[in-house]
Design a protein around this motif. Structure first.
Motif, PDB file in Angstrom:
ATOM      1  N   ALA A   1     -54.638  53.267 -65.482  1.00 28.50           N
ATOM      2  CA  ALA A   1     -54.361  52.030 -66.417  1.00 28.50           C
ATOM      3  C   ALA A   1     -53.417  52.703 -67.519  1.00 28.50           C
ATOM      4  O   ALA A   1     -52.445  51.917 -67.696  1.00 28.50           O
ATOM      5  CB  ALA A   1     -55.325  51.472 -66.631  1.00 28.50           C
ATOM      6  N   LEU A   2     -53.749  53.653 -68.124  1.00 31.68           N
ATOM      7  CA  LEU A   2     -52.832  53.878 -69.220  1.00 31.68           C
ATOM      8  C   LEU A   2     -51.652  54.669 -68.732  1.00 31.68           C
ATOM      9  O   LEU A   2     -50.571  54.084 -69.333  1.00 31.68           O
ATOM     10  CB  LEU A   2     -53.695  55.244 -70.055  1.00 31.68           C
ATOM     11  CG  LEU A   2     -52.628  56.078 -71.165  1.00 31.68           C
ATOM     12  CD1 LEU A   2     -53.601  55.920 -72.276  1.00 31.68           C
ATOM     13  CD2 LEU A   2     -52.849  57.338 -70.778  1.00 31.68           C
ATOM     14  N   LEU A   3     -51.571  55.366 -67.448  1.00 27.48           N
ATOM     15  CA  LEU A   3     -50.352  55.680 -66.925  1.00 27.48           C
ATOM     16  C   LEU A   3     -49.445  54.614 -66.635  1.00 27.48           C
ATOM     17  O   LEU A   3     -48.269  54.630 -66.553  1.00 27.48           O
ATOM     18  CB  LEU A   3     -50.515  56.515 -65.705  1.00 27.48           C
ATOM     19  CG  LEU A   3     -51.278  58.089 -65.987  1.00 27.48           C
ATOM     20  CD1 LEU A   3     -51.684  58.705 -64.713  1.00 27.48           C
ATOM     21  CD2 LEU A   3     -50.333  58.730 -66.787  1.00 27.48           C
ATOM     22  N   ALA A   4     -49.943  53.404 -66.000  1.00 23.98           N
ATOM     23  CA  ALA A   4     -49.306  52.387 -65.591  1.00 23.98           C
ATOM     24  C   ALA A   4     -48.623  51.592 -66.823  1.00 23.98           C
ATOM     25  O   ALA A   4     -47.656  51.100 -66.663  1.00 23.98           O
ATOM     26  CB  ALA A   4     -50.440  51.366 -64.983  1.00 23.98           C
ATOM     27  N   GLU A   5     -49.382  51.595 -67.731  1.00 25.03           N
ATOM     28  CA  GLU A   5     -49.034  51.092 -69.195  1.00 25.03           C
ATOM     29  C   GLU A   5     -47.628  51.669 -69.706  1.00 25.03           C
ATOM     30  O   GLU A   5     -46.558  51.180 -69.984  1.00 25.03           O
ATOM     31  CB  GLU A   5     -50.009  50.646 -70.174  1.00 25.03           C
ATOM     32  CG  GLU A   5     -50.818  49.362 -70.063  1.00 25.03           C
ATOM     33  CD  GLU A   5     -49.925  48.223 -69.972  1.00 25.03           C
ATOM     34  OE1 GLU A   5     -49.450  47.929 -70.915  1.00 25.03           O
ATOM     35  OE2 GLU A   5     -50.444  47.232 -69.050  1.00 25.03           O
ATOM     36  N   ALA A   6     -47.944  53.056 -69.742  1.00 31.91           N
ATOM     37  CA  ALA A   6     -46.848  53.940 -69.925  1.00 31.91           C
ATOM     38  C   ALA A   6     -45.507  53.695 -69.174  1.00 31.91           C
ATOM     39  O   ALA A   6     -44.381  53.637 -69.716  1.00 31.91           O
ATOM     40  CB  ALA A   6     -47.242  55.322 -70.209  1.00 31.91           C
ATOM     41  N   ALA A   7     -45.921  53.860 -67.694  1.00 31.35           N
ATOM     42  CA  ALA A   7     -44.617  53.479 -66.979  1.00 31.35           C
ATOM     43  C   ALA A   7     -43.869  52.255 -67.053  1.00 31.35           C
ATOM     44  O   ALA A   7     -42.643  52.262 -67.034  1.00 31.35           O
ATOM     45  CB  ALA A   7     -45.078  53.569 -65.366  1.00 31.35           C
ATOM     46  N   LYS A   8     -44.612  51.010 -67.516  1.00 33.97           N
ATOM     47  CA  LYS A   8     -43.944  49.954 -67.781  1.00 33.97           C
ATOM     48  C   LYS A   8     -42.996  49.987 -69.030  1.00 33.97           C
ATOM     49  O   LYS A   8     -41.954  49.470 -68.881  1.00 33.97           O
ATOM     50  CB  LYS A   8     -45.181  48.723 -67.917  1.00 33.97           C
ATOM     51  CG  LYS A   8     -45.430  48.122 -66.772  1.00 33.97           C
ATOM     52  CD  LYS A   8     -46.349  46.757 -66.787  1.00 33.97           C
ATOM     53  CE  LYS A   8     -47.556  47.067 -67.686  1.00 33.97           C
ATOM     54  NZ  LYS A   8     -48.375  45.673 -67.750  1.00 33.97           N
ATOM     55  N   THR A   9     -43.589  50.708 -69.940  1.00 33.63           N
ATOM     56  CA  THR A   9     -42.666  50.749 -71.110  1.00 33.63           C
ATOM     57  C   THR A   9     -41.539  51.970 -70.832  1.00 33.63           C
ATOM     58  O   THR A   9     -40.253  51.576 -71.443  1.00 33.63           O
ATOM     59  CB  THR A   9     -43.512  51.385 -72.318  1.00 33.63           C
ATOM     60  OG1 THR A   9     -44.654  50.259 -72.617  1.00 33.63           O
ATOM     61  CG2 THR A   9     -42.747  51.780 -73.612  1.00 33.63           C
ATOM     62  N   ASP A  10     -41.763  52.934 -70.256  1.00 31.49           N
ATOM     63  CA  ASP A  10     -40.809  54.126 -70.172  1.00 31.49           C
ATOM     64  C   ASP A  10     -39.862  53.893 -69.116  1.00 31.49           C
ATOM     65  O   ASP A  10     -38.989  54.555 -69.179  1.00 31.49           O
ATOM     66  CB  ASP A  10     -41.492  55.373 -70.011  1.00 31.49           C
ATOM     67  CG  ASP A  10     -42.417  55.652 -71.386  1.00 31.49           C
ATOM     68  OD1 ASP A  10     -42.136  55.047 -72.433  1.00 31.49           O
ATOM     69  OD2 ASP A  10     -43.224  56.481 -71.096  1.00 31.49           O
ATOM     70  N   GLY A  11     -40.255  53.116 -68.152  1.00 35.01           N
ATOM     71  CA  GLY A  11     -39.529  53.071 -66.954  1.00 35.01           C
ATOM     72  C   GLY A  11     -39.659  54.004 -65.633  1.00 35.01           C
ATOM     73  O   GLY A  11     -38.918  54.032 -64.828  1.00 35.01           O
ATOM     74  N   GLN A  12     -40.427  54.926 -66.020  1.00 38.32           N
ATOM     75  CA  GLN A  12     -40.969  55.855 -65.011  1.00 38.32           C
ATOM     76  C   GLN A  12     -42.466  56.596 -65.291  1.00 38.32           C
ATOM     77  O   GLN A  12     -42.954  56.274 -66.427  1.00 38.32           O
ATOM     78  CB  GLN A  12     -39.950  57.089 -64.874  1.00 38.32           C
ATOM     79  CG  GLN A  12     -39.763  57.822 -66.303  1.00 38.32           C
ATOM     80  CD  GLN A  12     -38.702  58.651 -66.515  1.00 38.32           C
ATOM     81  OE1 GLN A  12     -37.358  58.059 -66.164  1.00 38.32           O
ATOM     82  NE2 GLN A  12     -38.723  60.102 -66.392  1.00 38.32           N
TER      83      GLN A  12
END
Length: 186
Positions: A31-42
């Protein structure tokens, strides 16, 4: 498992290291990785690293979970399986918790765990990752670039090839060795 507490006014930050994560921990990291990917684009962690989250205990792989007041705010993975190269690491801090020293805490823990011999993969070349690397005393060693171009709606002329040159599609089973040789040479 090891645990270090970092004193902060009114907040409790803890860093724990695991050889393997339980199902709830794994889901929290994903879930943390998914939130970061939404913000960072990857993705901040490679596909191999994400697979190792679910793979159970594996020799040479450690998972570092950084929590503030019991909430997971950072994750790092350390892989020390290469007999020649230094250990490799990837790390991420939840977007809403960045800028509070959590990346530095994870990076410092990775350096300590690796004996200060460390390769860190930073996906995307973000300025914050470059800053963290500088703060930790790391230097840019290799940078991978992806070049992209949309393939739809192209109005390109037919290619003009030199005499004796033909182009055809890849044939599995026939072209594998040649493709691997070209890829290795590149």
């Amino acid at each position: 498992m090891t645990s270090d507490d970092f004193a902060r006014p009114g907040r409790s930050r803890s860093l724990q290291t695991y050889a393997a994560l339980g199902p709830e921990q794994t889901e929290a990291v994903l879930a943390l990785l998914a939130e970061a990917a939404k913000t960072d684009g990857q993705q901040a962690v490679s596909e191999q690293g994400r697979l190792q989250l679910r793979g159970g205990e594996r020799d040479g792989v450690s998972h570092l979970l950084l929590s503030v007041d019991g909430e997971l705010v950072g994750y790092a993975q350390l892989e020390d399986t290469d007999p020649v190269e230094p250990p490799a690491a990837e790390l991420v801090v939840h977007p809403s918790h960045r800028g509070n020293g959590h990346g530095r805490a994870l990076g410092s823990a990775l350096l300590a765990a690796s004996g200060k011999r460390l390769r860190v993969w930073a996906h995307g070349g973000h300025s914050a990752a470059r800053h963290l690397a500088q703060v930790l005393g790391l230097t840019l060693f290799r940078e991978l670039r992806q070049m992209r171009r949309p393939l739809a709606d192209l109005d390109l002329p037919d290619p003009v090839l030199p005499d004796g040159v033909t182009v055809r599609t890849f044939v599995p089973g026939r072209d594998d060795a040649a493709w691997l040789a070209v890829n290795a040479a590149a």
